[in-house]
Design an enzyme around this catalytic site. Structure first.
Site, PDB file in Angstrom:
ATOM      1  N   ASP A   1       0.807  -1.144   0.030  1.00 21.03           N
ATOM      2  CA  ASP A   1       0.103   0.026   0.144  1.00 21.03           C
ATOM      3  C   ASP A   1       1.068   1.243  -0.003  1.00 21.03           C
ATOM      4  OD1 ASP A   1      -2.391   1.665   0.295  1.00 21.03           O
ATOM      5  OD2 ASP A   1      -2.161   1.275   2.320  1.00 21.03           O
ATOM      6  N   HIS A   2       0.608   2.102  -0.904  1.00 25.41           N
ATOM      7  CA  HIS A   2       1.486   3.529  -0.848  1.00 25.41           C
ATOM      8  C   HIS A   2       3.003   3.265  -0.863  1.00 25.41           C
ATOM      9  CE1 HIS A   2      -2.209   6.395  -0.937  1.00 25.41           C
ATOM     10  NE2 HIS A   2      -2.519   5.358  -0.071  1.00 25.41           N
TER      11      HIS A   2
ATOM     12  N   GLY B   1      -7.577   8.450   7.180  1.00 26.36           N
ATOM     13  CA  GLY B   1      -7.855   8.756   8.574  1.00 26.36           C
ATOM     14  C   GLY B   1      -9.221   8.960   8.927  1.00 26.36           C
TER      15      GLY B   1
ATOM     16  N   GLY C   1      -8.796   5.635   1.768  1.00 22.23           N
ATOM     17  CA  GLY C   1      -9.640   6.190   2.964  1.00 22.23           C
ATOM     18  C   GLY C   1     -11.131   5.821   2.950  1.00 22.23           C
ATOM     19  N   GLY C   2     -11.318   4.480   2.786  1.00 18.22           N
ATOM     20  CA  GLY C   2     -12.596   3.770   2.834  1.00 18.22           C
ATOM     21  C   GLY C   2     -13.240   3.878   4.415  1.00 18.22           C
ATOM     22  N   SER C   3     -12.424   4.335   5.516  1.00 23.23           N
ATOM     23  CA  SER C   3     -13.060   4.181   6.871  1.00 23.23           C
ATOM     24  C   SER C   3     -13.463   5.605   6.841  1.00 23.23           C
ATOM     25  CB  SER C   3     -11.786   3.905   7.856  1.00 23.23           C
ATOM     26  OG  SER C   3     -10.914   3.140   7.539  1.00 23.23           O
TER      27      SER C   3
ATOM     28  N   THR D   1      -8.277   2.673   8.809  1.00 24.80           N
ATOM     29  CA  THR D   1      -8.327   3.272  10.032  1.00 24.80           C
ATOM     30  C   THR D   1      -9.537   2.648  10.950  1.00 24.80           C
ATOM     31  OG1 THR D   1      -7.727   5.204   8.985  1.00 24.80           O
ATOM     32  CG2 THR D   1      -9.056   5.510  11.532  1.00 24.80           C
TER      33      THR D   1
HETATM   34 ZN   LIG Z   1      -4.569   5.249   0.847  1.00 24.03          ZN
END
Ligand SMILES: [Zn+2]
Length: 288
Positions: A85-86, A179, A208-210, A232
């Site tokens: 990831d990233h 986040g 950022g699915g959280s 997150t």
């Molecule tokens: Zn990401």
């Protein structure tokens, strides 16, 4: 089931209007919880490590072996993709060498021409080893591993140019944030998502699915998002369940050996598994 290349599980996602979840692991408990959720729902899954998490755990090779060996020892039968990831350029190259199934090269903070060149190079290296590649255009808001993005929208032209490199999936900023989302968050930009989805056939990724409301995630998937990253949400679930255990004084129950890490970490691990299962249901991932 052995670990598989990302393409295996995204083939029908756009047409089928479903997504596959990519969940970040942090340690043994996280790894077991994520894999258990996939097995119980009989759905494919991506398990991913950020550069920071891999450093914390002891390196990419250790992370890969942890996932491979846990898949084996738990008797996991669903397809699992081990993904970076990233990753920066060096991390992506290292994970290709180590033998991940899939890598993200995140060059969004580089000048676009350099992002494009380096993405091309990573695609060539990864595809030669049968691995899939995710690239990023436009930045995801918030801070991840010390890199803070303002969250600007991806340009349709840049998305098209990056997709033409042959990347297997493409992360594009549409107002999403890593986040916890601030109270004044504007929501996802569905107009831009539709423009990008109309211009490129490559499966699209929502980071950022959280903390994105379920309705917005479901709508984004119906408009072309095929992979949703969740990190997150699992951390919050783990922290909450562990806090409840400690606040109830269970860790101080000497007779029950409540201080034993296998007991202390069990509620948090269960909470991660339940969070992952809930997200899989939101994403509509079909059982294999
Ligand atoms: Zn990401």
């Amino acid at each position: 089931m052995a670990l598989v290349n990302g393409n295996e599980i995204f083939k029908n996602a756009r047409a089928g209007k479903y997504a596959v979840g990519a969940f970040n692991t942090n340690n043994l408990e996280w790894t077991r919880a994520i894999l258990a959720a996939a097995e119980e729902t009989k759905t494919p899954i991506l398990i991913q490590t950020s550069m920071g998490a891999a450093k914390y755990m002891g390196g990419y090779e250790l992370c890969l072996h942890l996932v491979q060996d846990t898949v084996k020892s738990m008797g996991i039968t669903v397809p699992v993709v081990m993904h970076l990831d990233h990753g920066n350029y060096e991390a992506a190259k290292e994970c290709i060498k180590v033998g991940y199934n899939s890598v993200m090269f995140d060059g969004h903070d580089l000048p676009f021409a350099e992002n494009l060149e380096k993405t091309k190079e990573i695609v060539k290296l990864a595809h030669a080893q049968g691995m899939s590649v995710e690239a990023e255009v436009g930045s995801i808001g918030g801070t991840e591993d010390g890199i803070t993005g303002a969250g600007e929208l991806a340009s349709v032209e840049e998305a098209q140019t990056l997709a033409a490199t042959g990347v297997d999936y493409l992360a594009c900023g549409i107002g999403n944030i890593h986040g916890v989302y601030p109270a004044n968050w504007q929501g996802l930009n569905f107009d831009r998502l539709q423009e990008i989805a109309a211009a490129v056939q490559t499966p699209l990724v929502l980071h950022g699915g959280s903390g994105i409301p379920k309705e917005q995630i479901v709508k984004a998937i119906s408009l072309g998002i095929s992979k949703v990253n969740v990190n997150t949400e699992c951390q919050l679930a783990f922290a909450k369940a562990t806090r409840q255990y400690v606040e109830a004084g269970k860790d101080q129950d000497i007779d029950a050996k409540g201080y034993d890490p296998r007991k202390l970490l069990a509620p948090g691990t269960e909470a991660i598994k339940e969070t992952v299962k809930e997200r899989i249901a939101w994403f509509g991932t079909p059982a294999v």
